[in-house]
Design a protein around this motif. Structure first.
Motif, PDB file in Angstrom:
ATOM      1  N   LYS A 172     -18.671  14.091  22.257  1.00  0.00           N
ATOM      2  CA  LYS A 172     -19.516  13.126  21.561  1.00  0.00           C
ATOM      3  C   LYS A 172     -20.140  13.834  20.374  1.00  0.00           C
ATOM      4  O   LYS A 172     -20.683  14.938  20.512  1.00  0.00           O
ATOM      5  CB  LYS A 172     -20.598  12.601  22.504  1.00  0.00           C
ATOM      6  CG  LYS A 172     -21.566  11.601  21.894  1.00  0.00           C
ATOM      7  CD  LYS A 172     -22.560  11.143  22.951  1.00  0.00           C
ATOM      8  CE  LYS A 172     -23.606  10.196  22.394  1.00  0.00           C
ATOM      9  NZ  LYS A 172     -24.588   9.776  23.428  1.00  0.00           N
ATOM     10  N   ARG A 183     -22.684  13.105  17.038  1.00  0.00           N
ATOM     11  CA  ARG A 183     -23.539  12.240  16.221  1.00  0.00           C
ATOM     12  C   ARG A 183     -23.714  12.923  14.873  1.00  0.00           C
ATOM     13  O   ARG A 183     -24.246  14.035  14.780  1.00  0.00           O
ATOM     14  CB  ARG A 183     -24.885  12.004  16.887  1.00  0.00           C
ATOM     15  CG  ARG A 183     -25.803  11.045  16.124  1.00  0.00           C
ATOM     16  CD  ARG A 183     -26.940  10.567  17.005  1.00  0.00           C
ATOM     17  NE  ARG A 183     -26.425   9.748  18.086  1.00  0.00           N
ATOM     18  CZ  ARG A 183     -27.042   9.594  19.253  1.00  0.00           C
ATOM     19  NH1 ARG A 183     -28.175  10.221  19.499  1.00  0.00           N
ATOM     20  NH2 ARG A 183     -26.517   8.825  20.191  1.00  0.00           N
ATOM     21  N   THR A 191     -22.219   7.764  15.451  1.00  0.00           N
ATOM     22  CA  THR A 191     -21.842   8.440  16.682  1.00  0.00           C
ATOM     23  C   THR A 191     -20.367   8.215  16.973  1.00  0.00           C
ATOM     24  O   THR A 191     -19.903   7.069  17.013  1.00  0.00           O
ATOM     25  CB  THR A 191     -22.683   7.941  17.866  1.00  0.00           C
ATOM     26  OG1 THR A 191     -24.077   8.150  17.570  1.00  0.00           O
ATOM     27  CG2 THR A 191     -22.335   8.697  19.138  1.00  0.00           C
TER      28      THR A 191
END
Length: 441
Positions: free
Chosen positions: A294, A296, A302
């Motif tokens: 993940k 961001r 994101t």
């Protein structure tokens, strides 16, 4: 939001560094920096003495040394941090059965589930004071800052107001009076890029954000992010304290106080997280096939990228290698605000030995030292014992010599002695997997 101030947030002050200062009397009152000690290392935690020189978590060790060259740079002793954390969490559970640990040094406590005569301000304030004293007692001197409020968000905000070793209780009905004069960056998820975007629209304080229409905030920040921030600007947060969750995946993510722009540093942060995920999988006797990262970005976009392996794994190197490859699919030139690694598709078995013989050519960068098998044998701060001089810790090593300071939490500052690395009377103490989550404070 609740009608009572019944959610408590506790945050141990400069936790890793504070444990080191507790156990090493000669470091008390001195700048202490815990993290990777090599040229490519990263700061995990800095003591308050080091923070006055501008040292912060996720800063490169090289920059930290430039800002505070006289600090003690230690590689970390996670057995000690875990032991102290267990004592703290146990103390919290003595107060309420609903405790939600966020990391080794941070947790929410639901006081509404506690056996209290009432939830008046006087009662919850006394409970919080007693809890801070209890933490100090069971940990041998560590301090904690506590916030109590009617929601998780406000309790977290409150715990940031009187650091270190402080307490703030927010009376129900006064949340907005406290919150609105603050800068918008007090809201979780508001980083430099979001601050700049809001500033260009004339939004500086939480009150400015609250006065803006939800449509305007959504236009500026996107639907999900804008809606969430607009609710928090009005103090709206109905999240419950959740002590346990069924694990459908195992993941770790960290948010950084400033955008990370160095690509090697990003890869190292992912490698550290992969190690944490792998240990959690191994502890649960599980493995997983799908690795996900993940990311961001600086503008709060994101993204996630996933890869499914041929067989389930709990191997840190495999997870780290896959995570670094996935990072290569993301344009991070503008910097990143958050990184995370997760493994899903869990199974209760492990493909033994499938990757066991593979060895990385280069040790990963880490917020902490590398895992035990790859750490320098005499890492700064490590525990040792000498037949004649007793217990101590590694002050430094090189050129075939290790220098040790002989002291413990119960002694005063101790003497320094140097020995040959192969001195049979000096033993490096092993404590198992000396690696764990690092808070991004």
């Amino acid at each position: 939001m609740r009608a009572t101030a019944s959610i408590l947030h506790l945050d141990l002050d400069a936790f890793f560094a504070a444990v080191e200062q507790r156990d090493k009397p000669s470091l008390r009152g001195r700048p202490v920096i815990v993290g990777g000690t090599g040229g490519r290392g990263v700061v995990a935690t800095a003591s308050y003495e080091a923070r006055t020189f501008g040292v912060r978590s996720a800063m490169s060790t090289r920059e930290a040394r430039a800002r505070c060259p006289h600090a003690a740079f230690l590689s970390g002793r996670f057995h000690a941090y875990r032991a102290s954390s267990r004592l703290v969490m146990s103390a919290l559970r003595e107060v309420s059965p609903l405790v939600e640990p966020l990391s080794l040094d941070e947790a929410f406590v639901d006081l509404a589930a506690a056996d209290l005569p009432d939830l008046s301000l006087d009662t919850v304030t006394q409970v919080a004071e007693d809890l801070r004293a209890r933490v100090h007692e069971v940990t041998g001197g560590l301090t904690a800052t506590v916030g109590v409020a009617s929601s998780k968000f406000m309790a977290k905000v409150a715990s940031e107001l009187d650091k270190p070793d402080g307490l703030t209780v927010v009376a129900p009905g006064t949340e907005l009076e406290l919150l609105w004069p603050m800068h918008v960056r007090v809201i979780p998820g508001v980083g430099p890029a979001t601050v700049e975007r809001l500033r260009r629209d004339g939004i500086h304080t939480v009150a400015d954000l609250a006065r803006a229409s939800e449509e305007e905030v959504v236009r500026l920040l996107g639907k999900a992010h804008g809606h969430g921030l607009h609710r928090l600007a009005h103090g709206l947060d109905n999240r419950a304290v959740v002590p346990e969750r069924e694990a459908k995946s195992v993941s770790v993510e960290d948010t950084y106080s400033e955008d990370v722009t160095d690509r090697l540093l990003m890869e190292g942060l992912l490698a550290r997280q992969a190690g944490t995920v792998a240990r959690r999988l191994a502890t649960a006797r599980q493995s997983g096939r799908t690795v996900t990262i993940k990311v961001r970005l600086h503008d709060f976009t994101t993204l996630s990228r996933s890869s499914t392996l041929d067989s389930p794994t709990d191997d840190a190197q495999v997870i780290a290698r896959t995570a670094r490859r996935l990072l290569g699919e993301v344009d991070t030139t503008g910097g990143v605000r958050l990184l995370g690694v997760g493994v899903s598709g869990l199974a209760d078995w492990i493909q033994e030995g499938l990757f066991g013989d593979e060895v990385e050519e280069e040790a990963p960068i880490s917020l902490d030292a590398a895992p035990p098998s790859r750490r320098p044998a005499w890492a700064p701060g490590s525990d040792v014992v000498h037949i004649e001089h007793g217990p101590g810790w590694v002050w430094g090593s090189g050129r075939g010599v290790v220098t040790v300071r002989f002291e413990t939490a119960e002694t005063g500052p101790g003497p320094v002695r140097s020995f040959s690395l192969d001195d049979p009377e000096l033993t490096l103490l092993e404590h198992g997997s000396d690696h764990e989550d690092a808070p991004a404070d």
